[in-house]
Every structure is written in C-alpha cells, then in structure tokens.
Design a protein around this motif. Structure first.
Motif, PDB file in Angstrom:
ATOM      1  N   TYR A 180      -6.145   0.189   1.886  1.00 30.02           N
ATOM      2  CA  TYR A 180      -5.821   1.698   1.714  1.00 30.02           C
ATOM      3  C   TYR A 180      -6.547   2.421   2.774  1.00 30.02           C
ATOM      4  O   TYR A 180      -6.108   2.948   3.798  1.00 30.02           O
TER       5      TYR A 180
ATOM      6  N   GLY B  52      -1.635   3.830  -5.749  1.00 33.89           N
ATOM      7  CA  GLY B  52      -1.645   5.049  -4.612  1.00 33.89           C
ATOM      8  C   GLY B  52      -1.946   6.377  -4.989  1.00 33.89           C
ATOM      9  O   GLY B  52      -2.484   7.230  -4.481  1.00 33.89           O
TER      10      GLY B  52
ATOM     11  N   ALA C  27      -6.013   6.552  -5.717  1.00 29.74           N
ATOM     12  CA  ALA C  27      -6.965   5.802  -4.534  1.00 29.74           C
ATOM     13  C   ALA C  27      -7.462   6.996  -4.042  1.00 29.74           C
ATOM     14  O   ALA C  27      -8.757   6.734  -4.065  1.00 29.74           O
TER      15      ALA C  27
ATOM     16  N   VAL D  36       0.896  -1.069   0.046  1.00 31.26           N
ATOM     17  CA  VAL D  36       0.007  -0.137   0.038  1.00 31.26           C
ATOM     18  C   VAL D  36       0.831   1.240  -0.005  1.00 31.26           C
ATOM     19  O   VAL D  36       1.892   1.251   0.681  1.00 31.26           O
TER      20      VAL D  36
ATOM     21  N   TYR E  20      -7.301  -3.623  -2.910  1.00 32.33           N
ATOM     22  CA  TYR E  20      -6.049  -2.598  -2.546  1.00 32.33           C
ATOM     23  C   TYR E  20      -6.811  -1.491  -1.777  1.00 32.33           C
ATOM     24  O   TYR E  20      -6.419  -1.091  -0.728  1.00 32.33           O
TER      25      TYR E  20
ATOM     26  N   CYS F 254      -5.625   1.666   6.432  1.00 35.39           N
ATOM     27  CA  CYS F 254      -4.480   2.115   6.491  1.00 35.39           C
ATOM     28  C   CYS F 254      -4.413   3.803   6.683  1.00 35.39           C
ATOM     29  O   CYS F 254      -3.407   4.504   7.613  1.00 35.39           O
TER      30      CYS F 254
ATOM     31  N   PHE G 272       0.642   5.534   0.113  1.00 34.57           N
ATOM     32  CA  PHE G 272       0.199   6.845   0.120  1.00 34.57           C
ATOM     33  C   PHE G 272       0.949   8.119  -0.376  1.00 34.57           C
ATOM     34  O   PHE G 272       2.317   8.205   0.023  1.00 34.57           O
TER      35      PHE G 272
END
Length: 525
Positions: free
Chosen positions: A511, A400, A403, A360, A507, A514, A362
């Motif tokens: 995401y 990411g 997302a 994952v 995913y 998290c 960010f």
C-alpha cells in the motif's frame, strides 16, 4: 410492557450518508429508530449539503422514528425526558446578523485549506487540521473572500441544528475541540490561541473578534436550562404533536458520540468509528510531546484530552463495489438484496489470503491528509501473478478501508508511546458480525470489542449524553454514569490472529509503495 415514552430519551445524529434517530428507554436500550439517507455533493469544488435538505432530512428522520414508535407501541410520541443533537464534526457554517447563510456549507471532507492549516499550525504550535472550522475561516481570509467581514456566527452542523431547535448558540466540549483549540483548565476555547488569531488578522479591519463569532462551550450534563422551543418543535415535527419544553443537552460532534457509544472516555481507553470516514480516538494519560499534522488533539464531552487519527474515507469504496456486484446479480436475473450481499461478501473476505494475494485497494473519494494525498481517486491494483479471487478482492477492500487509519495509529504508538488497554469499535464497518472486528484486530494488533449497540453508533451515544443530562445523580461525572451503563452491556471481542497481522503488515508495505501512483492520479479529470 410498554415503555413510558415521556421517560424515554432521544438522540439524533446527522452523519455523512444517513441522518439517524434512536430512542432509548430507562435502561438505555434502543426501543425505536428512524433514518434518512442522503449524500454530500461536490459543487464548484466544494463538498457540501444544502441546508434545506438538512431540515428536510431531519424532519423525515424524526417522522420515521415517530412511525416506528406508533407501530411498536400504538401511540405517537409527544414528549421525551430529554434529547440531543450530534453531527459531523468540523466544517464551516457562517451566518450574518440576520441569520442568513453567507456561503454554502463547507464540510469536513474538503481539503481546500492547506495553506491556512499549515500557517496556523506553525503560529499556534498546535496541529490545526484542514477539517477544522478555524482553518476554513482563515483560508477564506487568505482568499480575501468578500463574505468574511459580514460574519456574525461561525458554527458546526450540530450547533446549527441546536440553535434552530433551542435558540441557543452553544456546542459541547467535544464539538468545540474540533473547531478551535480547547483549554481543559478554563473549559472554553483557548484564550491564548484566540489572542494569537486576533493579532494575526488585526490588519484586515474586520468588525468582529474571534470569540464574538464562536459559540459558547458547555460540558456534558451542563444544566443550562436549554429546552426545545415552540419554533423548534414545529421545525422538527410539523404536525404539532411534539411538545416544546423538552431539555436538550449540549450538541456534540460524531467523535464525542463515538466515544460515548463505546464507553471509551477514560485514559488508556479508545474507540474506533468506521463508516463513511473513520477515526480512532485514544484518551490520553498526558498531553502529546510533539505536534503532528496527521493527529488531531480534541477532547471527550467532559473535557479529557484525546488524540484522534482521522481518515476522510473508509467504507465508501466497499459500498460502491458491493453495489456493482448487485448490478451483476440483477443482470443474471436475480434480485439483489444489499442486506444479504453485504454480509455474504464481508464473510467471503475472511476466506482470502492474509496478505490479499498481492491485491491493493485505495478507497480515497477525497483527499487524505494522513498520507499527504490532496485529491481523492479510488484505485485498485494487483500483481500479475497474484491471487485474483473474490475472497482476496473483498479482503483487499476491507484492508484498504482502514489502511490510512492504521498509519495514523502507528504514529501515536511509535512516536508517543501511547498505550491503550481496550479499543471498542462501532459504525458500519463492524455491522457484519465478527468480520470488521477481526480485520481491525489483525490490522492494529490489539483486541477489538464491539457491543450489541455498535450498529446504532453515534445516535445511541447522543441519547446517552441526553440521558446523563436528566438522570445523573448529584455530582455524578459522565465517566461514572457511563460506567454504570456499560457494566450491563453485552460485548464481543476479536483477538489478533498472528497470520492475519503478518498479512496486514505485508499489505501495508505494498500500500505504501503504491502511494506515489495514487497521488499521481490527482491529475486525472
């Protein structure tokens, strides 16, 4: 055959990491370009650009375009049929009566106006995002900043450049709709909302009313007699070769040029711009029933209502990782050519597992309102037993990057039933043929198309708006004009792959799980 440069049209766009110019011929084909790389800076907690560098970069960009023209056609340009300026939307540029900048430019990337945005949204019953110019103004008022009483002009980056080039304080409809609520019926800022704002700050004793400091609003193609002045010509090109008198169309924001660059200006069409930031623009059949802090309501350059899902960051973290791989490549004694590394690593991503093998990423370089994250902290996480491979890693980076955009679009689809017949993409995310397009199609579950001009993006869209100004038939709408342009355009389409779509859903679940960790990192200095 050499093109008639005096019939060519110029589009200039000041983007987040690059100022770019595109010159198009009478068939709307790019024939020359120029660019200047730059970066915003975080100074005293504010994301900003120095206005001296704005002018320096603009000149360097135009000079590069003039060099390209001379190299290709053996002459330097002196005049164009028309030109136009676009730039990053929103933000806060305020000047006093003498034209002096009152505070450093506050860009769209800042997330420092939370209180103002929330209060205005509640009072207006209309979403005012933190990026919008009015949110920055009201936050400065709430902060009791000394400069506010001296404001004579509030504008955006494209509005500022247009003012310097023409002496006219105006913006296009699309740009205006990212400053303050726009009224489709009047073709101006909403008078009702202007009244509410003035009433809200009436006890502050300012010597101005809101409408006095906002720019004029012009729709696409407005024959306003706005031309490049002698001072503007010298500002853009110091050699004196560029002649004044060139017509300029209304300046626009990068959202408007993104819509134009993809031809997505009719209801049930949409465009996705994915670069340093990303946004999806869905042209609406009707006004939204609800008010959502994650969704902007803006307008096309001709005034059609648009729902915009906007994210503050997109490809910045992908770029950072590719540069890191480039450093490793050089450490091993190889020459790192980013022009080769990017497509190789992007294509490698398609070899990864559909759910990225438990990885994952960010990409938050700044706060992200869509996910309620106030401060940007890039973060990478993985499950211990996951597939930690280069292919999965690169796929996770691309996932990411989009997302948060996916979460914003899901809200429109699920809460408002917004439907689109086609989505067209442009920007750096789509530059590597077939990769970004396929990833986006899998993520959104709809076909994604790009055109051969996708890499040109906003500057080409701005050039089309300038062409519409000087070439439209009497009574021809912008929509009709663009339909003719795009009827001859080459495009490629990627359809969702069921395995890819299911992998992206897995995913997104990780995401979302998290997000508390990402928000907790805000305390990290």
């Amino acid at each position: 055959m050499k093109p008639d440069l005096e019939r060519a049209v110029l589009g200039l766009e000041l983007g987040s990491t690059r100022i770019k110019a595109v010159l198009i011929d009478e068939n709307h084909r790019p024939i020359a370009s120029g660019g200047y790389a730059w970066e915003n800076r975080l100074e005293n907690g504010i994301w900003t650009y120095d206005l001296e560098e704005v002018i320096k970069g603009l000149r360097a960009c135009y000079r590069a375009l003039a060099d390209d023209v001379e190299q290709s056609f053996g002459q330097r340009p002196r005049r164009f049929a028309a030109m136009g300026i676009s730039g990053m939307m929103h933000g806060y540029l305020v000047f006093d009566k003498a034209g002096e900048l009152l505070v450093p430019f506050r860009t769209w990337r800042n997330t420092i106006t939370g209180q103002a945005a929330a209060e205005l949204t509640e009072r207006f019953r209309f979403n005012i995002p933190q990026r919008w110019s009015i949110a920055h103004l009201y936050q400065a008022i709430l902060n009791r900043e000394e400069h506010v009483k001296n404001i004579a002009l509030l504008t955006t980056l494209s509005g500022y450049i247009h003012l310097r080039l023409t002496g006219r304080n105006v913006v296009g409809v699309g740009e205006a709709s990212g400053m303050f609520p726009y009224d489709q019926q009047s073709g101006d800022f909403s008078a009702a909302h202007v009244e509410r704002f003035d009433a809200l700050v009436a006890d502050r004793g300012f010597p101005w009313k809101l409408r006095d400091i906002l720019p004029g609003v012009l729709p696409a193609g407005a024959p306003a007699g706005v031309v490049l002045t002698a001072e503007g010509a010298s500002l853009l090109y110091e050699t004196g070769l560029l002649e004044p008198g060139i017509p300029l169309c209304p300046p626009e924001g990068d959202a408007g040029t993104g819509m134009v660059a993809t031809g997505a200006v009719l209801p049930r069409t949409g465009s996705i711009s994915a670069g340093t930031s990303s946004f999806a623009l869905l042209v609406l059949e009707r006004e939204l029933k609800g008010c959502y802090p994650e969704i902007d309501v803006v307008a096309t350059p001709s005034g059609q209502p648009v729902a915009m899902a906007h994210t503050n960051t997109c490809t910045s973290d992908v770029d950072a990782w590719v540069r890191l791989f480039g450093e490793f490549y050089e450490l091993m004694g190889q020459k790192a050519d980013l022009g080769e590394l990017f497509p190789k690593l992007f294509h490698k991503a398609l070899e990864g597992e559909p759910d990225c093998g438990g990885l994952v990423s960010f990409n938050y370089f700044s706060g992200e309102p869509v996910t309620g994250t106030e401060t940007g902290r890039p973060m990478f996480a993985r499950l211990p037993g996951g597939g930690f491979t280069l292919a999965n890693f690169m796929r996770a980076q691309l996932y990411g990057a989009i997302a948060a955009l996916k979460l914003g679009i899901d809200l429109l689809v699920e809460q408002e039933g917004v439907e689109t017949d086609r989505l067209l993409g442009h920007g750096g995310f789509f530059k590597t043929e077939g990769v970004g397009r396929q990833v986006m199609a899998d993520a959104l579950g709809v076909p994604i198309s790009t055109m051969t001009t996708a890499g040109e993006g906003g500057p080409w869209g701005m050039a089309l708006l300038a062409a519409y100004l000087c070439r439209r038939a009497e009574g021809e709408t912008m929509e009709d004009y663009l339909e003719k342009v795009f009827s001859r355009a080459d495009s490629q389409t990627s359809h969702p792959d069921p395995a890819g779509s299911e992998g992206f859903r897995a995913y997104i679940r990780r995401y979302t799980a998290c997000l508390p960790a990402e928000r907790a990192l805000a305390a990290l200095e």
